[in-house]
Scaffold this motif. Structure first.
Motif, PDB file in Angstrom:
ATOM      1  N   TYR A 327       6.265 -33.243 -41.188  1.00  0.00           N
ATOM      2  CA  TYR A 327       6.305 -34.701 -40.998  1.00  0.00           C
ATOM      3  C   TYR A 327       4.892 -35.283 -41.045  1.00  0.00           C
ATOM      4  N   ASP A 328       3.954 -34.626 -40.322  1.00  0.00           N
ATOM      5  CA  ASP A 328       2.565 -35.115 -40.289  1.00  0.00           C
ATOM      6  C   ASP A 328       1.932 -35.096 -41.671  1.00  0.00           C
ATOM      7  N   HIS A 329       2.254 -34.053 -42.449  1.00  0.00           N
ATOM      8  CA  HIS A 329       1.679 -33.971 -43.790  1.00  0.00           C
ATOM      9  C   HIS A 329       2.170 -35.120 -44.665  1.00  0.00           C
ATOM     10  N   GLN A 330       3.460 -35.445 -44.552  1.00  0.00           N
ATOM     11  CA  GLN A 330       4.002 -36.570 -45.324  1.00  0.00           C
ATOM     12  C   GLN A 330       3.325 -37.868 -44.916  1.00  0.00           C
ATOM     13  N   LYS A 331       3.116 -38.025 -43.595  1.00  0.00           N
ATOM     14  CA  LYS A 331       2.465 -39.240 -43.078  1.00  0.00           C
ATOM     15  C   LYS A 331       1.021 -39.325 -43.571  1.00  0.00           C
ATOM     16  N   ARG A 332       0.301 -38.190 -43.544  1.00  0.00           N
ATOM     17  CA  ARG A 332      -1.090 -38.187 -43.988  1.00  0.00           C
ATOM     18  C   ARG A 332      -1.174 -38.510 -45.479  1.00  0.00           C
ATOM     19  N   SER A 333      -0.238 -37.989 -46.252  1.00  0.00           N
ATOM     20  CA  SER A 333      -0.224 -38.269 -47.696  1.00  0.00           C
ATOM     21  C   SER A 333      -0.097 -39.764 -47.948  1.00  0.00           C
ATOM     22  N   GLU A 334       0.735 -40.426 -47.153  1.00  0.00           N
ATOM     23  CA  GLU A 334       0.917 -41.873 -47.293  1.00  0.00           C
ATOM     24  C   GLU A 334      -0.376 -42.614 -46.948  1.00  0.00           C
ATOM     25  N   VAL A 335      -1.075 -42.127 -45.894  1.00  0.00           N
ATOM     26  CA  VAL A 335      -2.343 -42.756 -45.496  1.00  0.00           C
ATOM     27  C   VAL A 335      -3.386 -42.586 -46.599  1.00  0.00           C
ATOM     28  N   GLU A 336      -3.466 -41.372 -47.157  1.00  0.00           N
ATOM     29  CA  GLU A 336      -4.494 -41.098 -48.169  1.00  0.00           C
ATOM     30  C   GLU A 336      -4.224 -41.824 -49.486  1.00  0.00           C
ATOM     31  N   LYS A 337      -2.984 -42.218 -49.715  1.00  0.00           N
ATOM     32  CA  LYS A 337      -2.686 -43.038 -50.900  1.00  0.00           C
ATOM     33  C   LYS A 337      -3.370 -44.396 -50.781  1.00  0.00           C
ATOM     34  N   ILE A 338      -3.588 -44.826 -49.525  1.00  0.00           N
ATOM     35  CA  ILE A 338      -4.202 -46.138 -49.287  1.00  0.00           C
ATOM     36  C   ILE A 338      -5.718 -46.027 -49.165  1.00  0.00           C
ATOM     37  N   VAL A 339      -6.194 -45.045 -48.351  1.00  0.00           N
ATOM     38  CA  VAL A 339      -7.642 -44.989 -48.050  1.00  0.00           C
ATOM     39  C   VAL A 339      -8.374 -43.908 -48.844  1.00  0.00           C
ATOM     40  N   GLY A 340      -7.667 -43.074 -49.584  1.00  0.00           N
ATOM     41  CA  GLY A 340      -8.293 -41.959 -50.297  1.00  0.00           C
ATOM     42  C   GLY A 340      -8.356 -40.721 -49.423  1.00  0.00           C
ATOM     43  N   ASN A 341      -8.925 -39.639 -49.966  1.00  0.00           N
ATOM     44  CA  ASN A 341      -8.998 -38.378 -49.216  1.00  0.00           C
ATOM     45  C   ASN A 341      -9.873 -38.526 -47.984  1.00  0.00           C
ATOM     46  N   ILE A 342      -9.390 -37.986 -46.868  1.00  0.00           N
ATOM     47  CA  ILE A 342     -10.146 -38.047 -45.622  1.00  0.00           C
ATOM     48  C   ILE A 342     -10.170 -36.662 -44.978  1.00  0.00           C
ATOM     49  N   ASP A 344     -10.128 -33.841 -41.731  1.00  0.00           N
ATOM     50  CA  ASP A 344      -9.266 -33.665 -40.559  1.00  0.00           C
ATOM     51  C   ASP A 344      -9.753 -34.536 -39.403  1.00  0.00           C
ATOM     52  N   GLN A 345     -11.085 -34.585 -39.219  1.00  0.00           N
ATOM     53  CA  GLN A 345     -11.663 -35.358 -38.114  1.00  0.00           C
ATOM     54  C   GLN A 345     -11.372 -36.851 -38.280  1.00  0.00           C
ATOM     55  N   GLN A 346     -11.509 -37.349 -39.524  1.00  0.00           N
ATOM     56  CA  GLN A 346     -11.229 -38.763 -39.783  1.00  0.00           C
ATOM     57  C   GLN A 346      -9.755 -39.085 -39.569  1.00  0.00           C
ATOM     58  N   TYR A 347      -8.897 -38.158 -40.015  1.00  0.00           N
ATOM     59  CA  TYR A 347      -7.466 -38.394 -39.856  1.00  0.00           C
ATOM     60  C   TYR A 347      -7.079 -38.388 -38.376  1.00  0.00           C
ATOM     61  N   ARG A 348      -7.692 -37.480 -37.611  1.00  0.00           N
ATOM     62  CA  ARG A 348      -7.414 -37.401 -36.180  1.00  0.00           C
ATOM     63  C   ARG A 348      -7.841 -38.705 -35.490  1.00  0.00           C
ATOM     64  N   ALA A 349      -8.996 -39.217 -35.890  1.00  0.00           N
ATOM     65  CA  ALA A 349      -9.490 -40.471 -35.302  1.00  0.00           C
ATOM     66  C   ALA A 349      -8.547 -41.634 -35.634  1.00  0.00           C
ATOM     67  N   LEU A 350      -8.083 -41.674 -36.891  1.00  0.00           N
ATOM     68  CA  LEU A 350      -7.150 -42.735 -37.294  1.00  0.00           C
ATOM     69  C   LEU A 350      -5.851 -42.652 -36.512  1.00  0.00           C
ATOM     70  N   THR A 351      -5.330 -41.423 -36.339  1.00  0.00           N
ATOM     71  CA  THR A 351      -4.056 -41.250 -35.614  1.00  0.00           C
ATOM     72  C   THR A 351      -4.182 -41.723 -34.176  1.00  0.00           C
ATOM     73  N   LYS A 352      -5.313 -41.375 -33.554  1.00  0.00           N
ATOM     74  CA  LYS A 352      -5.517 -41.795 -32.171  1.00  0.00           C
ATOM     75  C   LYS A 352      -5.624 -43.316 -32.088  1.00  0.00           C
ATOM     76  N   LEU A 353      -6.314 -43.924 -33.065  1.00  0.00           N
ATOM     77  CA  LEU A 353      -6.516 -45.376 -33.070  1.00  0.00           C
ATOM     78  C   LEU A 353      -5.193 -46.116 -33.165  1.00  0.00           C
ATOM     79  N   TYR A 354      -4.325 -45.670 -34.092  1.00  0.00           N
ATOM     80  CA  TYR A 354      -3.079 -46.392 -34.331  1.00  0.00           C
ATOM     81  C   TYR A 354      -1.947 -45.979 -33.387  1.00  0.00           C
ATOM     82  N   SER A 355      -2.189 -44.937 -32.575  1.00  0.00           N
ATOM     83  CA  SER A 355      -1.160 -44.541 -31.621  1.00  0.00           C
ATOM     84  C   SER A 355      -1.303 -45.296 -30.296  1.00  0.00           C
ATOM     85  N   LYS A 356      -2.443 -46.008 -30.154  1.00  0.00           N
ATOM     86  CA  LYS A 356      -2.680 -46.766 -28.911  1.00  0.00           C
ATOM     87  C   LYS A 356      -1.852 -48.051 -28.915  1.00  0.00           C
TER      88      LYS A 356
END
Length: 356
Positions: A327-342, A344-356
């Motif tokens: 599930y997480d991989h599918q979600k990350r793929s959707e994010v990277e379609k918008i922002v480009g390749n990121i 693990d650290q950047q993705y973790r930061a984004l997940t924490k930001l949008y989970s608040k």
């Protein structure tokens, strides 16, 4: 003749080709040796050493199978490639050495696997003492599915696997472990060399030399990818170490070449756990940057022993882990379609930001 030989073996380096040609000519001049099988092996163009050709020609596995090349040797025996003359399909045949004491229990393991089509496990077609002879002497033989492609050690040389590939291979190994467990079998020797990725992208587990169907088996021989000898055998432990190495191209516990000294595998495992796993069994914060974020939970789960997590509980937690990662991989793929390749650290930061 020379022309036929050059056509068949033109791919060899000149010096090696000439050396093989001289050996073959000397062999053919000896009228006391039979060489009809040798000629068939030559025409297969899969053997490039005379000694190997002779070894293959000494093995008889009935009228339907023909040994064409040698795949490799180990402590327990030698594996050959064979052609099934009726089905027109390759097979792998393991001939057990006389020195190796093939036990009744191992024969029972082979019987359990015989004919079973298990996910991500190389199929065993037949096994027994009446299948093969070498120089006329009966040998215990195991006829198995031939798996083309590369073993995992060769696969990760000089290349970096993506997180998607690592999780794909890891989840297939997990399914193979579960398939063996459905037959009450624990492999006990999973490593990079006896797991292959075939040309269709399917993982296959091979080599059941120390597999067991005992109720509470112990680990054996201080295998570098298994629990310390004397501890409970646990294929999930091996799964964690193999998955990490697929991602990082280095062993998690033996990151550097083993140093000279009396340090045992048990010492290494104990020291490793003390350094990076907290009392809860979770990774200490300072090691979370060292291990890819998507593997943190897997490493904690698979190497867990201290809290005495029951095997069926670990199985359920690992199933949930792979579902979540998918599930997480599918979600990350959707994010990277918008922002480009990121990273693990950047993705973790984004997940924490949008989970608040």
């Amino acid at each position: 003749d020379d022309n036929s030989f050059n056509n068949d073996y033109g791919i060899l380096a000149k010096e090696r080709k000439e050396n093989l040609k001289l050996k073959l000519k000397a062999f053919v001049r000896n009228p006391s040796r039979k060489y009809s099988k040798l000629l068939k092996i030559l025409r297969k163009r899969e053997c490039f050493e005379l000694e190997e050709m002779l070894e293959c020609s000494e093995i008889n596995v009935g009228k339907k199978l023909f040994i064409s090349s040698k795949l490799g040797s180990g402590k327990a025996g030698t594996v050959y490639k064979a052609d099934h003359l009726e089905l027109k399909q390759p097979r792998a045949i393991k001939i057990i050495t006389n020195e190796y004491k093939f036990s009744r229990r191992e024969a029972e393991i082979m019987a359990k696997l015989k004919g079973a089509e298990l996910d991500n496990v190389a199929q065993v077609y037949d096994a027994g003492f009446d299948l093969a002879t070498k120089n006329g002497e009966r040998k215990y033989a195991i006829i198995m599915e031939y798996v083309d492609g590369k073993n995992l050690f060769d696969l990760i040389q000089n290349r970096n696997s993506s997180s998607e590939e690592v999780l794909n291979y890891s989840s297939q190994i997990f399914k193979g472990i579960l398939a063996l467990r459905s037959k009450d079998i624990i492999h006990r020797d999973l490593n990079l060399w006896n797991i292959k990725l075939n040309t269709d992208g399917i993982i296959k587990i091979l080599d059941f030399g120390i597999a067991t169907d005992e109720a509470n088996p112990l680990a054996q021989d201080a295998r570098r990818y298994g629990p310390p000898e004397g501890r409970s055998a646990d294929d999930f432990f091996s799964l964690g170490l193999i998955t990490y190495e697929l991602a990082a191209s280095k062993h998690l516990i033996y990151e550097r070449k083993p140093e000279m000294g009396s340090s045992t595998h048990a010492d290494k495992v104990s020291e490793f756990k003390k350094n990076i796993l907290g009392e809860s069994g979770k990774l200490k914060p300072e090691y979370q940057q060292k291990i890819p974020s998507y593997l943190e939970e897997l490493i904690s789960l698979t190497l867990e022993e201290d809290r005495k997590l029951k095997s069926h509980d670990k199985k359920q937690l690992l199933e949930e882990y792979y579902q979540k990662q998918n599930y997480d991989h599918q979600k990350r793929s959707e994010v990277e379609k918008i922002v480009g390749n990121i990273s693990d650290q950047q993705y973790r930061a984004l997940t924490k930001l949008y989970s608040k």
